[in-house]
Design an enzyme around this catalytic site. Structure first.
Site, short mmCIF file in Angstrom:
data_model
loop_
_atom_site.label_atom_id
_atom_site.label_comp_id
_atom_site.label_asym_id
_atom_site.label_seq_id
_atom_site.Cartn_x
_atom_site.Cartn_y
_atom_site.Cartn_z
NE ARG A 1 0.16 -47.70 31.91
CZ ARG A 1 0.77 -48.02 33.05
NH1 ARG A 1 0.08 -48.08 34.16
NH2 ARG A 1 2.06 -48.28 33.07
CG HIS B 1 -8.51 -44.37 35.26
ND1 HIS B 1 -7.56 -45.20 34.73
CD2 HIS B 1 -7.95 -43.77 36.34
CE1 HIS B 1 -6.46 -45.13 35.48
NE2 HIS B 1 -6.68 -44.27 36.45
CB THR C 1 1.83 -41.89 39.77
OG1 THR C 1 1.29 -41.68 38.47
CG2 THR C 1 3.13 -41.14 39.90
CG HIS D 1 -2.02 -41.29 43.73
ND1 HIS D 1 -2.30 -42.53 44.22
CD2 HIS D 1 -1.62 -41.45 42.46
CE1 HIS D 1 -2.06 -43.41 43.27
NE2 HIS D 1 -1.65 -42.79 42.19
NE ARG E 1 0.62 -44.09 33.86
CZ ARG E 1 1.59 -44.44 34.70
NH1 ARG E 1 2.72 -44.95 34.24
NH2 ARG E 1 1.43 -44.31 35.99
CD GLU F 1 -1.25 -36.19 36.66
OE1 GLU F 1 -1.96 -35.80 37.59
OE2 GLU F 1 -1.10 -37.39 36.37
CG HIS G 1 -0.01 -39.43 33.69
ND1 HIS G 1 0.27 -40.27 34.75
CD2 HIS G 1 1.16 -39.23 33.06
CE1 HIS G 1 1.56 -40.56 34.75
NE2 HIS G 1 2.12 -39.95 33.73
CD GLU H 1 -1.23 -33.25 42.34
OE1 GLU H 1 -1.24 -32.40 41.42
OE2 GLU H 1 -1.89 -34.29 42.32
CG ASN I 1 -6.48 -38.00 36.26
OD1 ASN I 1 -6.89 -38.71 35.35
ND2 ASN I 1 -5.22 -37.97 36.60
N1 PXP Z 1 -2.22 -36.32 40.91
C1 PXP Z 1 -1.20 -36.87 40.23
C2 PXP Z 1 0.06 -36.09 40.11
C3 PXP Z 1 -1.33 -38.15 39.65
O1 PXP Z 1 -0.29 -38.68 38.99
C4 PXP Z 1 -2.55 -38.83 39.76
C5 PXP Z 1 -2.72 -40.16 39.11
O2 PXP Z 1 -2.49 -40.08 37.75
C6 PXP Z 1 -3.59 -38.18 40.44
C7 PXP Z 1 -3.40 -36.95 41.03
C8 PXP Z 1 -4.95 -38.81 40.56
O3 PXP Z 1 -4.90 -39.96 41.31
P1 PXP Z 1 -6.19 -40.89 41.39
O4 PXP Z 1 -6.47 -41.33 40.01
O5 PXP Z 1 -5.77 -41.98 42.31
O6 PXP Z 1 -7.29 -40.03 41.95
#
Ligand code: PXP
Length: 240
Positions: free
Chosen positions: A51, A12, A103, A194, A47, A72, A45, A153, A9
């Site tokens: 952001r 960031h 989330t 997450h 949003r 996402e 993601h 998930e 992901n």
């Molecule tokens: N999976 C999903 C469905 C998420 O919404 C997120 C956060 O956007 C993640 C995984 C990744 O989480 P993290 O950034 O805490 O590793």
């Protein structure tokens, strides 16, 4: 035996870019580097408040990335329209609250169930693999099956926080294990995500039946010290 897939992901990377309103660091560059170093898919993601990732990121990454893009989205009309237009290989429907930092929990599957069913059907018809981000509870897994998704998930946030704070996590781990087993029994592909770190991801690999991990915040943070390529490779080794 199939290896566990790693979804990286890169939200960031866009957070850092947006902090200064410049056009760097580039999420596309991060996506391509993640692929080069062993990521099986890239997650973004989009949003409601944009952001981090924006639609131009989505378009560019979708057109240049040669591994599946996992988008996402919240279950809204706007996101459905964008997802149908861009047709990512994978879609994960997540809950979204405007004021949350991240989330915070899984979807409330009883809220607006008919609309959710409609969104899932449309996305599947458009040939995206559809997943629901849910808490590790058995009721939600049965409901997900009824909603006819391909995957679920499991939100691992609570478990990861306990691991990070060196607290007892056995109960939370048991919940995740039962959730994974029920998901597999019902024929759902099970993913986890997450809050995952090297340590928490390693613990969860012991549960047989999780096919994919989606990891973002820790991975991008760790890249400051190790570099993105090395960090992706290190996660790849953990997810043997
Ligand atoms: N999976 C999903 C469905 C998420 O919404 C997120 C956060 O956007 C993640 C995984 C990744 O989480 P993290 O950034 O805490 O590793």
């Amino acid at each position: 035996m199939n290896r566990i897939r790693l979804g990286v992901n890169i939200d960031h990377v866009a957070t850092v870019r947006n902090a200064r309103g410049e056009n760097y660091p580039s999420p596309l560059r991060a996506a391509l580097l993640a692929k080069k170093n062993g990521a099986d898919s890239v997650t973004i993601h989009l949003r409601e408040d944009r952001r981090h990732i924006n639609e131009l990121d989505l378009k560019q990454i979708k057109s240049k990335l040669k591994i599946p893009l996992n988008l996402e989205i919240a279950a809204t009309k706007e996101m459905l329209r964008i997802a149908i237009k861009n047709k990512p290989s994978f879609i994960c429907i997540v809950p979204e609250k405007r004021r949350e930092i991240t989330t915070e929990g899984g979807l409330n599957l009883n809220f607006n169930k008919n609309f959710l069913r409609k969104v899932i059907n449309k996305l599947k018809k458009n040939k995206s693999r559809v997943s629901l981000f849910i808490e590790p509870n058995l009721k939600d897994i049965k409901l997900s099956k009824k909603l006819n998704v391909d995957c679920i998930e499991i939100h691992t946030g609570k478990f990861c926080r306990l691991v990070n704070e060196n607290k007892i996590y056995t109960n939370e781990l048991k919940k995740i294990k039962s959730a994974v087993h029920l998901g597999n029994d019902l024929g759902l592909e099970v993913h986890a995500g997450h809050g995952l770190t090297f340590k928490s991801a390693k613990i969860l690999t012991k549960i047989k039946g999780i096919k994919e991990f989606n990891i973002g915040h820790f991975l991008i943070g760790e890249s400051i010290f190790l570099g993105l390529g090395k960090t992706v490779k290190k996660f790849r080794r953990i997810l043997k």
